[in-house]
Enzyme design. Structure first.
Site, PDB file in Angstrom:
ATOM      1  NE  ARG A 140      -2.840  -1.895  11.139  1.00 52.16           N
ATOM      2  CZ  ARG A 140      -2.521  -1.548   9.890  1.00 52.16           C
ATOM      3  NH1 ARG A 140      -1.240  -1.446   9.530  1.00 52.16           N
ATOM      4  NH2 ARG A 140      -3.452  -1.316   9.004  1.00 52.16           N
ATOM      5  NE  ARG A 142      -2.305   0.814   3.636  1.00 48.63           N
ATOM      6  CZ  ARG A 142      -3.196   0.389   4.521  1.00 48.63           C
ATOM      7  NH1 ARG A 142      -4.474   0.517   4.286  1.00 48.63           N
ATOM      8  NH2 ARG A 142      -2.794  -0.173   5.640  1.00 48.63           N
ATOM      9  NE  ARG A 201      -1.960   3.310   7.573  1.00 51.92           N
ATOM     10  CZ  ARG A 201      -3.166   2.755   7.697  1.00 51.92           C
ATOM     11  NH1 ARG A 201      -4.094   2.997   6.776  1.00 51.92           N
ATOM     12  NH2 ARG A 201      -3.449   1.979   8.709  1.00 51.92           N
TER      13      ARG A 201
HETATM   14  P1  AP5 Z   1      -7.332  -0.118   2.108  1.00 52.66           P
HETATM   15  O1  AP5 Z   1      -8.551   0.347   1.382  1.00 52.66           O
HETATM   16  O2  AP5 Z   1      -6.337   0.885   2.549  1.00 52.66           O
HETATM   17  O3  AP5 Z   1      -7.767  -1.086   3.330  1.00 52.66           O
HETATM   18  P2  AP5 Z   1      -8.341  -0.748   4.769  1.00 52.66           P
HETATM   19  O4  AP5 Z   1      -9.287  -1.846   5.129  1.00 52.66           O
HETATM   20  O5  AP5 Z   1      -8.874   0.659   4.788  1.00 52.66           O
HETATM   21  O6  AP5 Z   1      -7.021  -0.912   5.594  1.00 52.66           O
HETATM   22  P3  AP5 Z   1      -6.408  -0.113   6.830  1.00 52.66           P
HETATM   23  O7  AP5 Z   1      -5.059  -0.723   7.068  1.00 52.66           O
HETATM   24  O8  AP5 Z   1      -6.466   1.375   6.624  1.00 52.66           O
HETATM   25  O9  AP5 Z   1      -7.376  -0.519   7.955  1.00 52.66           O
HETATM   26  P4  AP5 Z   1      -7.075  -0.469   9.448  1.00 52.66           P
HETATM   27  O10 AP5 Z   1      -8.452  -0.753   9.946  1.00 52.66           O
HETATM   28  O11 AP5 Z   1      -6.019  -1.322   9.984  1.00 52.66           O
HETATM   29  O12 AP5 Z   1      -6.442   0.992   9.624  1.00 52.66           O
HETATM   30  P5  AP5 Z   1      -7.026   2.338  10.209  1.00 52.66           P
HETATM   31  O13 AP5 Z   1      -6.437   3.452   9.463  1.00 52.66           O
HETATM   32  O14 AP5 Z   1      -8.517   2.266  10.339  1.00 52.66           O
HETATM   33  O15 AP5 Z   1      -6.627  -1.209   1.167  1.00 52.66           O
HETATM   34  C1  AP5 Z   1      -5.382  -1.794   1.531  1.00 52.66           C
HETATM   35  C2  AP5 Z   1      -4.481  -1.965   0.280  1.00 52.66           C
HETATM   36  O16 AP5 Z   1      -5.078  -2.937  -0.566  1.00 52.66           O
HETATM   37  C3  AP5 Z   1      -4.336  -0.702  -0.561  1.00 52.66           C
HETATM   38  O17 AP5 Z   1      -3.038  -0.667  -1.090  1.00 52.66           O
HETATM   39  C4  AP5 Z   1      -5.371  -0.886  -1.704  1.00 52.66           C
HETATM   40  O18 AP5 Z   1      -4.960  -0.224  -2.895  1.00 52.66           O
HETATM   41  C5  AP5 Z   1      -5.374  -2.394  -1.855  1.00 52.66           C
HETATM   42  N1  AP5 Z   1      -6.685  -2.929  -2.198  1.00 52.66           N
HETATM   43  C6  AP5 Z   1      -7.902  -2.543  -1.717  1.00 52.66           C
HETATM   44  N2  AP5 Z   1      -8.888  -3.304  -2.229  1.00 52.66           N
HETATM   45  C7  AP5 Z   1      -8.270  -4.201  -3.057  1.00 52.66           C
HETATM   46  C8  AP5 Z   1      -8.756  -5.267  -3.868  1.00 52.66           C
HETATM   47  N3  AP5 Z   1     -10.056  -5.586  -3.933  1.00 52.66           N
HETATM   48  N4  AP5 Z   1      -7.846  -6.017  -4.559  1.00 52.66           N
HETATM   49  C9  AP5 Z   1      -6.509  -5.721  -4.476  1.00 52.66           C
HETATM   50  N5  AP5 Z   1      -5.999  -4.719  -3.724  1.00 52.66           N
HETATM   51  C10 AP5 Z   1      -6.866  -3.973  -3.027  1.00 52.66           C
HETATM   52  O19 AP5 Z   1      -6.464   2.317  11.703  1.00 52.66           O
HETATM   53  C11 AP5 Z   1      -5.096   2.508  11.991  1.00 52.66           C
HETATM   54  C12 AP5 Z   1      -4.880   2.569  13.495  1.00 52.66           C
HETATM   55  O20 AP5 Z   1      -5.631   3.678  14.050  1.00 52.66           O
HETATM   56  C13 AP5 Z   1      -5.380   1.355  14.298  1.00 52.66           C
HETATM   57  O21 AP5 Z   1      -4.414   0.317  14.323  1.00 52.66           O
HETATM   58  C14 AP5 Z   1      -5.608   1.981  15.681  1.00 52.66           C
HETATM   59  O22 AP5 Z   1      -4.403   2.170  16.356  1.00 52.66           O
HETATM   60  C15 AP5 Z   1      -6.181   3.358  15.333  1.00 52.66           C
HETATM   61  N6  AP5 Z   1      -7.628   3.325  15.212  1.00 52.66           N
HETATM   62  C16 AP5 Z   1      -8.356   3.573  14.080  1.00 52.66           C
HETATM   63  N7  AP5 Z   1      -9.654   3.469  14.335  1.00 52.66           N
HETATM   64  C17 AP5 Z   1      -9.797   3.143  15.630  1.00 52.66           C
HETATM   65  C18 AP5 Z   1     -10.919   2.873  16.466  1.00 52.66           C
HETATM   66  N8  AP5 Z   1     -12.163   2.920  15.994  1.00 52.66           N
HETATM   67  N9  AP5 Z   1     -10.674   2.576  17.756  1.00 52.66           N
HETATM   68  C19 AP5 Z   1      -9.438   2.540  18.261  1.00 52.66           C
HETATM   69  N10 AP5 Z   1      -8.318   2.760  17.513  1.00 52.66           N
HETATM   70  C20 AP5 Z   1      -8.502   3.059  16.218  1.00 52.66           C
END
Ligand code: AP5
Length: 220
Positions: free
Chosen positions: A173, A129, A162
């Site tokens: 995670r 990513r 990231r």
């Molecule tokens: P992408 O669309 O970026 O996937 P995502 O599900 O959004 O992944 P994240 O890693 O952002 O989710 P996350 O839940 O761990 O992170 P978040 O930022 O929420 O796609 C991933 C990759 O795959 C990309 O390169 C894309 O191009 C590719 N791709 C997508 N679809 C595809 C397909 N169909 N085929 C092929 N490739 C594809 O959270 C980060 C941190 O923030 C957490 O660890 C935590 O510390 C904190 N945090 C966030 N929210 C909370 C909460 N509610 N409570 C407590 N802590 C929180």
């Protein structure tokens, strides 16, 4: 009545990618709790400093802080007609708090879209990513490469990897997701709000499946 949708799924399952596409199609904003934390980190706010330790370790930021940040964002006028929530709620306590907050406004969640993706695919997706520095546009070195290396097609800003996409943090995670977030699948299934989609297909096919599901089940 406003339209609130939730994207559920493990790290790297495509929540952000799909929330952006659906948002464009439905005229709704994507509200990503991860993006909100990263924005605070970039701006070096007090909340950003607090969140940093949790993000770096792949752990969840405490519920009270997260709930306050997200409901604060949802109170802003640009999301008065609803939003696509990406990465929130992530614990039963967050889900309860969101339901209560919406109820207090005469609103409710209309659908929860769960993306199913195998661990092997998650790891491949996260390791390739790249994210745009200015606005969070999402790329992948193999599956969705930018036209010019390390440059965002949309706004020309730099693409970066990231900090929490390092292999050891990714493993943590995924563990945290299984322990703390996966129970929400049953929680929303019991409320008849859950719709599951195979998230392992190419991104365009996933978008189509999500749109068909929303049309069929929610009349959107
Ligand atoms: P992408 O669309 O970026 O996937 P995502 O599900 O959004 O992944 P994240 O890693 O952002 O989710 P996350 O839940 O761990 O992170 P978040 O930022 O929420 O796609 C991933 C990759 O795959 C990309 O390169 C894309 O191009 C590719 N791709 C997508 N679809 C595809 C397909 N169909 N085929 C092929 N490739 C594809 O959270 C980060 C941190 O923030 C957490 O660890 C935590 O510390 C904190 N945090 C966030 N929210 C909370 C909460 N509610 N409570 C407590 N802590 C929180």
């Amino acid at each position: 009545m406003a339209m609130y949708l939730i994207m559920l799924g493990p790290p790297g399952s495509g929540k952000g990618t799909q929330a952006k596409e659906l948002g464009k199609a439905l005229g709704l904003r994507q509200i990503s709790s991860g993006d909100l934390f990263r924005e605070h980190l970039k701006n070096q706010t007090e909340l950003g400093r607090l969140a940093k330790g949790f993000l770096d370790q792949g752990a969840l930021v405490p519920d009270d802080v997260t709930i306050k940040m997200v409901t604060g964002r949802l109170s802003m006028p640009d999301v008065a007609k609803g939003a696509i929530l990406d990465g929130f709620p992530r614990t039963p306590a967050q889900a309860e708090a969101l339901a209560k907050w919406l109820e207090g406004r005469g609103e409710r969640i209309r659908a929860v879209l769960n993306l199913r993706v195998s661990d092997a695919a998650l790891i491949r997706r996260i390791s390739g990513r790249r994210t745009c520095r200015a606005s969070g546009h999402i790329y992948h070195v193999d599956f969705h490469p930018p036209a010019r290396d390390e440059v965002c097609d949309v706004d020309g800003s730099e693409l970066y990897q990231r900090d929490d996409d390092r292999p050891e943090t990714v493993a943590r995670r995924i563990e945290v997701y299984q322990a703390q977030t996966a129970p929400l699948i049953e929680y929303y299934r019991r409320q008849d709000l859950l719709f599951e989609v195979d998230g392992e297909q190419p991104a365009e096919a996933v978008t189509k499946a999500l749109q068909e599901t929303l049309e069929r089940m929610v009349g959107l």
